[in-house]
Design an enzyme around this catalytic site. Structure first.
Site, PDB file in Angstrom:
ATOM      1  N   ASP A  89      19.267  16.467  48.162  1.00  0.00           N
ATOM      2  CA  ASP A  89      20.935  17.289  47.585  1.00  0.00           C
ATOM      3  C   ASP A  89      20.801  18.545  46.475  1.00  0.00           C
ATOM      4  O   ASP A  89      22.362  17.983  45.506  1.00  0.00           O
ATOM      5  CB  ASP A  89      21.176  16.055  46.885  1.00  0.00           C
ATOM      6  CG  ASP A  89      20.441  14.700  45.986  1.00  0.00           C
ATOM      7  OD1 ASP A  89      19.124  15.476  47.171  1.00  0.00           O
ATOM      8  OD2 ASP A  89      20.251  13.921  46.242  1.00  0.00           O
ATOM      9  N   HIS A 114      15.474   5.291  43.933  1.00  0.00           N
ATOM     10  CA  HIS A 114      16.341   4.614  42.525  1.00  0.00           C
ATOM     11  C   HIS A 114      16.581   3.088  42.524  1.00  0.00           C
ATOM     12  O   HIS A 114      16.613   2.418  41.532  1.00  0.00           O
ATOM     13  CB  HIS A 114      18.008   4.795  42.166  1.00  0.00           C
ATOM     14  CG  HIS A 114      18.068   6.947  42.428  1.00  0.00           C
ATOM     15  ND1 HIS A 114      17.137   7.448  41.949  1.00  0.00           N
ATOM     16  CD2 HIS A 114      18.756   7.409  43.371  1.00  0.00           C
ATOM     17  CE1 HIS A 114      17.772   8.760  41.442  1.00  0.00           C
ATOM     18  NE2 HIS A 114      18.539   8.518  42.755  1.00  0.00           N
ATOM     19  N   HIS A 130      17.639  14.405  41.986  1.00  0.00           N
ATOM     20  CA  HIS A 130      17.952  13.361  41.031  1.00  0.00           C
ATOM     21  C   HIS A 130      16.176  12.739  40.387  1.00  0.00           C
ATOM     22  O   HIS A 130      15.519  12.471  41.637  1.00  0.00           O
ATOM     23  CB  HIS A 130      18.446  12.026  41.811  1.00  0.00           C
ATOM     24  CG  HIS A 130      20.119  12.110  41.860  1.00  0.00           C
ATOM     25  ND1 HIS A 130      20.571  12.492  42.788  1.00  0.00           N
ATOM     26  CD2 HIS A 130      20.986  11.743  40.627  1.00  0.00           C
ATOM     27  CE1 HIS A 130      21.732  13.062  42.970  1.00  0.00           C
ATOM     28  NE2 HIS A 130      22.150  12.834  41.620  1.00  0.00           N
TER      29      HIS A 130
HETATM   30 ZN    ZN Z   1      19.793  12.322  45.321  1.00  0.00          ZN
END
Ligand code: ZN
Length: 393
Positions: free
Chosen positions: A257, A132, A170
């Site tokens: 995750d 990220h 994500h």
């Molecule tokens: Zn993640």
């Protein structure tokens, strides 16, 4: 295929220094317990870890702006708000933040170097995968984007077609952003739908810049997506794109995750599913990149029950020492975990006891996940000369 030269595991306990502190979910205990579990199961027998050096400013500067790097350096001493996403609850300032983050980048660079220099076909840095981080700011627990730095380095060291696959729950937004205008890098992210999860990007319509259309690929999945649906979507999109793009090296961010027990997100995969994904990634590297496979960790916040087992399977897969899911969790390891967390109920075996068989997509719309499969294929496949409606493509 060339001669195999084995696999490299990047590790140094100093990597545990990337510690966001307090009860922040990105707790380095997940790495420590992974290494302990892997050792207890013999996965690392005879493996001499590669100890990384911290990445220097020139390497970090491949991706990050100098004013941001300066802010990271001075943040622990600063009594003012240094900006750049630092000092937030997601990205708290911690002692030695620059040094610890530079070491994570150095780990992924060391792994990339092993592959580029022919010392290993596969190399893994579980401490990496900080996908990220943006050129000018920290985001989502990530200070420096080791994935993007390693890819940039590979582009200057013998590779000009690189595929990045991101299976974290994500969106791999930082890596996509860095290479969205670069036709040499294909980024593919499978993640929970952006309408339902931070960072809110990663929709099918994000395809890359004008000179690189089709080299950003996003597969947004509904909350509750299980192993079989995830694998169906993956197989309906990714292998064909790799076949068309013809990468020389496969770079994968292996966040875990996506697990059903993960506290930060809502997909419903299992450790058995993760293991199947790793084996699939290994197969793809064998098929499309002559075995060259650079592996990073990533997210994963069920620190005791999930991450150590899943990433032990990842290490085992990289090392061709696959562990059956029925294998018992070693007693000594469980004892260690209970010392940290006396009330934890640990799984007794290395899998979650589910069947990961899935049905391949056949061109129709029989399952809910087939809608996103169709949308992704229709948006991306024509840009690679592939037929979106033909399941053989
Ligand atoms: Zn993640």
């Amino acid at each position: 295929m060339g001669d195999r030269v084995g696999a490299a595991v990047v590790w140094d306990p100093a990597l545990l220094g990337y510690d966001l502190g307090g009860d922040h979910p990105f707790n380095p205990v997940r790495l420590e317990l992974t290494m302990r579990l892997s050792r207890a199961l013999g996965v690392l027998d005879g493996v001499e870890p590669v100890a990384p050096e911290p990445a220097g400013d020139a390497e970090i500067g491949r991706v990050h702006r100098p004013d941001y790097v300066a802010a990271v350096r001075e943040a622990p001493m600063a009594s003012w708000d240094v900006g750049h996403g630092l000092g937030t609850s997601d990205n708290p300032v911690f002692d030695q933040m620059h040094a610890a983050s530079a070491l994570v980048v150095g780990g992924s660079l060391a792994a990339a170097r092993c592959i580029a220099e022919g010392r290993a076909d596969r190399a893994v840095n579980l401490a990496g995968g900080l996908h990220h981080a943006m050129p000018d700011r920290a985001a989502g627990f990530c200070v420096y984007n080791d994935c993007a730095v390693a890819i940039s380095w590979l582009l200057d060291n013998g590779f000009d077609r690189i595929a990045y696959l991101d299976v974290d729950v994500h969106h791999g937004d930082g890596v996509q952003t860095v290479f969205s205008d670069d036709p040499r890098v294909l980024t593919v992210s499978l993640h929970q739908h952006p309408a339902t999860l931070w960072p809110g990007t990663g929709s099918v319509t994000e395809l890359g810049g004008p000179g690189a259309q089709g080299t950003s690929v996003n597969v947004p999945l509904s909350p509750g997506t299980k192993d079989a649906e995830w694998l169906r979507a993956f197989h309906a999109t990714v292998p064909s794109l790799l076949g068309a793009f013809r990468p020389q090296v496969l770079v994968t961010q292996c966040g875990v995750d996506t697990h059903v027990e993960d506290p930060l997100a809502d997909l419903a995969l299992t450790v058995d599913g993760h293991r199947e994904i790793y084996r699939t990634l290994r197969d793809l590297a064998e098929q499309y990149t002559d075995g060259k496979w650079l592996v990073m960790g990533g997210g994963g916040y069920e620190l005791l029950r999930v991450v150590p087992r899943s990433w032990t399977h990842l290490l085992a897969t990289v090392l061709d020492r696959d562990i059956p899911v029925e294998t018992s969790v070693p007693v000594d390891w469980a004892t260690t975990v209970r010392k940290l967390s006396p009330d934890v109920v640990l799984p007794s075996v290395m899998g979650d006891g589910v069947d990961v068989a899935f049905q391949r997509w056949g061109g129709g719309r029989e399952q809910p996940v087939d809608t996103v499969i169709r949308d992704v294929r229709r948006a991306v496949f024509p840009l690679h000369g592939l037929d979106p409606d033909d399941p053989r493509d």
